[in-house]
Write a protein that holds these residues in place. Structure first.
Motif, PDB file in Angstrom:
ATOM      1  N   ALA A 162       1.057  -1.089   0.127  1.00  0.00           N
ATOM      2  CA  ALA A 162       0.049   0.069  -0.006  1.00  0.00           C
ATOM      3  C   ALA A 162       0.706   1.187  -0.227  1.00  0.00           C
ATOM      4  O   ALA A 162       2.024   1.100   0.512  1.00  0.00           O
ATOM      5  N   THR A 163       0.427   2.166  -0.366  1.00  0.00           N
ATOM      6  CA  THR A 163       1.135   3.713  -0.442  1.00  0.00           C
ATOM      7  C   THR A 163       1.650   4.133   0.806  1.00  0.00           C
ATOM      8  O   THR A 163       0.877   3.777   1.860  1.00  0.00           O
ATOM      9  N   GLY A 164       2.863   4.170   1.082  1.00  0.00           N
ATOM     10  CA  GLY A 164       3.593   4.741   2.318  1.00  0.00           C
ATOM     11  C   GLY A 164       3.950   3.633   3.219  1.00  0.00           C
ATOM     12  O   GLY A 164       4.632   3.753   4.159  1.00  0.00           O
ATOM     13  N   GLU A 165       3.821   2.249   2.600  1.00  0.00           N
ATOM     14  CA  GLU A 165       4.400   1.242   3.515  1.00  0.00           C
ATOM     15  C   GLU A 165       5.875   1.149   3.205  1.00  0.00           C
ATOM     16  O   GLU A 165       6.500   0.287   4.280  1.00  0.00           O
ATOM     17  N   ILE A 166       6.333   1.419   2.252  1.00  0.00           N
ATOM     18  CA  ILE A 166       7.926   1.714   2.218  1.00  0.00           C
ATOM     19  C   ILE A 166       8.313   3.171   2.302  1.00  0.00           C
ATOM     20  O   ILE A 166       7.578   4.050   1.766  1.00  0.00           O
ATOM     21  N   GLU A 167       9.253   3.546   2.932  1.00  0.00           N
ATOM     22  CA  GLU A 167       9.672   4.774   3.297  1.00  0.00           C
ATOM     23  C   GLU A 167      11.121   4.891   2.552  1.00  0.00           C
ATOM     24  O   GLU A 167      11.811   4.060   2.837  1.00  0.00           O
ATOM     25  N   ALA A 168      11.567   5.568   1.933  1.00  0.00           N
ATOM     26  CA  ALA A 168      12.947   6.071   1.444  1.00  0.00           C
ATOM     27  C   ALA A 168      13.546   7.364   1.662  1.00  0.00           C
ATOM     28  O   ALA A 168      12.860   8.305   1.519  1.00  0.00           O
ATOM     29  N   TRP A 169      14.838   7.444   2.108  1.00  0.00           N
ATOM     30  CA  TRP A 169      15.822   8.561   2.484  1.00  0.00           C
ATOM     31  C   TRP A 169      16.474   8.529   1.252  1.00  0.00           C
ATOM     32  O   TRP A 169      17.319   7.744   1.187  1.00  0.00           O
ATOM     33  N   VAL A 170      16.294   9.465   0.253  1.00  0.00           N
ATOM     34  CA  VAL A 170      17.455   9.799  -0.496  1.00  0.00           C
ATOM     35  C   VAL A 170      18.575  10.653  -0.014  1.00  0.00           C
ATOM     36  O   VAL A 170      18.078  12.047   0.091  1.00  0.00           O
ATOM     37  N   GLY A 171      19.390  10.320   0.111  1.00  0.00           N
ATOM     38  CA  GLY A 171      20.492  10.978   0.770  1.00  0.00           C
ATOM     39  C   GLY A 171      21.246  12.028  -0.119  1.00  0.00           C
ATOM     40  O   GLY A 171      20.749  12.226  -1.281  1.00  0.00           O
ATOM     41  N   PRO A 172      22.320  12.856   0.240  1.00  0.00           N
ATOM     42  CA  PRO A 172      22.970  13.871  -0.583  1.00  0.00           C
ATOM     43  C   PRO A 172      23.646  13.318  -1.707  1.00  0.00           C
ATOM     44  O   PRO A 172      24.266  12.148  -1.721  1.00  0.00           O
ATOM     45  N   GLY A 173      23.529  13.985  -2.844  1.00  0.00           N
ATOM     46  CA  GLY A 173      23.895  13.716  -4.162  1.00  0.00           C
ATOM     47  C   GLY A 173      24.548  14.915  -4.778  1.00  0.00           C
ATOM     48  O   GLY A 173      24.008  16.054  -4.250  1.00  0.00           O
ATOM     49  N   ILE A 174      25.036  14.770  -6.111  1.00  0.00           N
ATOM     50  CA  ILE A 174      25.076  16.040  -6.912  1.00  0.00           C
ATOM     51  C   ILE A 174      23.746  16.493  -7.238  1.00  0.00           C
ATOM     52  O   ILE A 174      22.988  15.801  -7.774  1.00  0.00           O
ATOM     53  N   CYS A 175      23.552  17.761  -7.154  1.00  0.00           N
ATOM     54  CA  CYS A 175      22.378  18.501  -7.532  1.00  0.00           C
ATOM     55  C   CYS A 175      22.076  18.885  -9.074  1.00  0.00           C
ATOM     56  O   CYS A 175      23.069  18.764  -9.830  1.00  0.00           O
ATOM     57  N   GLY A 176      20.675  18.866  -9.395  1.00  0.00           N
ATOM     58  CA  GLY A 176      20.536  19.439 -10.852  1.00  0.00           C
ATOM     59  C   GLY A 176      20.944  20.690 -11.289  1.00  0.00           C
ATOM     60  O   GLY A 176      20.770  20.758 -12.481  1.00  0.00           O
ATOM     61  N   ARG A 177      21.496  21.414 -10.475  1.00  0.00           N
ATOM     62  CA  ARG A 177      22.217  22.815 -10.953  1.00  0.00           C
ATOM     63  C   ARG A 177      23.714  22.314 -11.114  1.00  0.00           C
ATOM     64  O   ARG A 177      24.491  23.518 -11.477  1.00  0.00           O
TER      65      ARG A 177
END
Ligand code: ZN
Length: 261
Positions: A162-177
């Motif tokens: 179901a929506t929200g039953e998995i959580e993800a932390w997208v950590g620091p990376g090179i940004c789009g700018r």
């Protein structure tokens, strides 16, 4: 905001921890020189020390954390139950690692690519007691589906769908700018994941990996916790583009207390 070796650390559920290390934790990758620049690989001992020091901070037995040999693939493997300290050879080649029980301490190494850390609830569950995972999402892995493969594996291992039953932390990376690429590469990225199409702050073609990762994960019903730190701009993090060979930091997920490995 910095807490010891971590630039970010949170305990989203009792006994469950998610963190991203910074340069203060040292270089965590045996294949990177760790500041020795052109002189070749640095002493393996210092990487082992950095990993052990981190585990002490995590409350995890020395050598118990599982790492991968990362190859920019979409390959997902399961935790083996024994950590880096027990290995005689290199770790398995893959770019995502799943703990079906959620109890194995897992680490993924990066320096511009995105570290993504997952936790989950069993179907209908209130707490994040389900399977956990870490994934390495650079340009290649993101476009080739490493995040989709990881989420599928988590659900196969018992995470709720179901929506929200998995959580993800997208950590620091090179940004789009900051992540400048040739126009053809931007076109390829945007045709697969439109949110990745970007322009650098100096007006040239770029890819926005964080926006692409968020888009993919939300499309899969994952609750996403983004991080706005850019490795290229933030000197507390390793960046391959800014300072090649400087080292790798890590995204980690682990448990402490009863049931923890
Ligand atoms: Zn940036």
């Amino acid at each position: 905001m910095t807490e010891g070796p971590f630039v970010f650390r949170i305990s989203p559920s009792p006994g469950l921890h998610v963190g991203f290390t910074g340069i203060d934790a040292g270089n965590l990758a045996f294949h990177v020189s760790g500041g020795a620049t052109a002189q070749g690989p640095g002493p393996a001992g210092s990487v082992a020390e950095a990993r052990t020091r981190l585990e002490r901070e995590m409350g995890v037995a020395p050598g118990r954390t599982e790492y991968l040999t990362q190859v920019h693939s979409a390959r997902v493997v399961e935790a083996t139950g024994s950590g880096w300290g027990a290995r005689s050879g290199p770790a398995e080649e893959a770019d995502a690692l799943v703990s079906p029980t959620g109890e194995d301490p897992l680490a993924i190494m990066v320096a511009d690519c995105l570290p993504v850390v997952f936790a989950s609830r069993p179907r209908g569950g209130a707490e994040l007691t389900g399977p956990t995972a870490v994934a390495h999402a650079g340009r290649r892995g993101l476009l080739d589906g490493v995040l989709e493969a990881t989420v599928a594996r988590l659900r196969g291992a018992g995470a709720g769908d179901a929506t929200g039953e998995i959580e993800a932390w997208v950590g620091p990376g090179i940004c789009g700018r900051c992540y400048e690429v040739p126009e053809e590469m931007r076109r390829e990225g945007a045709s697969r994941i439109p949110a990745t199409g970007s322009t650098t702050s100096w007006g040239t073609p770029a890819l926005d990996l964080p926006a692409g990762a968020v888009d993919v994960l939300e499309g899969l019903g994952v609750t996403v916790h983004p991080d706005d730190r850019c490795t290229f701009e933030d000197g507390h993090l390793f960046s391959h583009r800014r300072a090649p060979g400087g080292g790798r930091f890590a995204g980690v997920v682990w448990r402490t207390g009863e049931g923890a490995a």
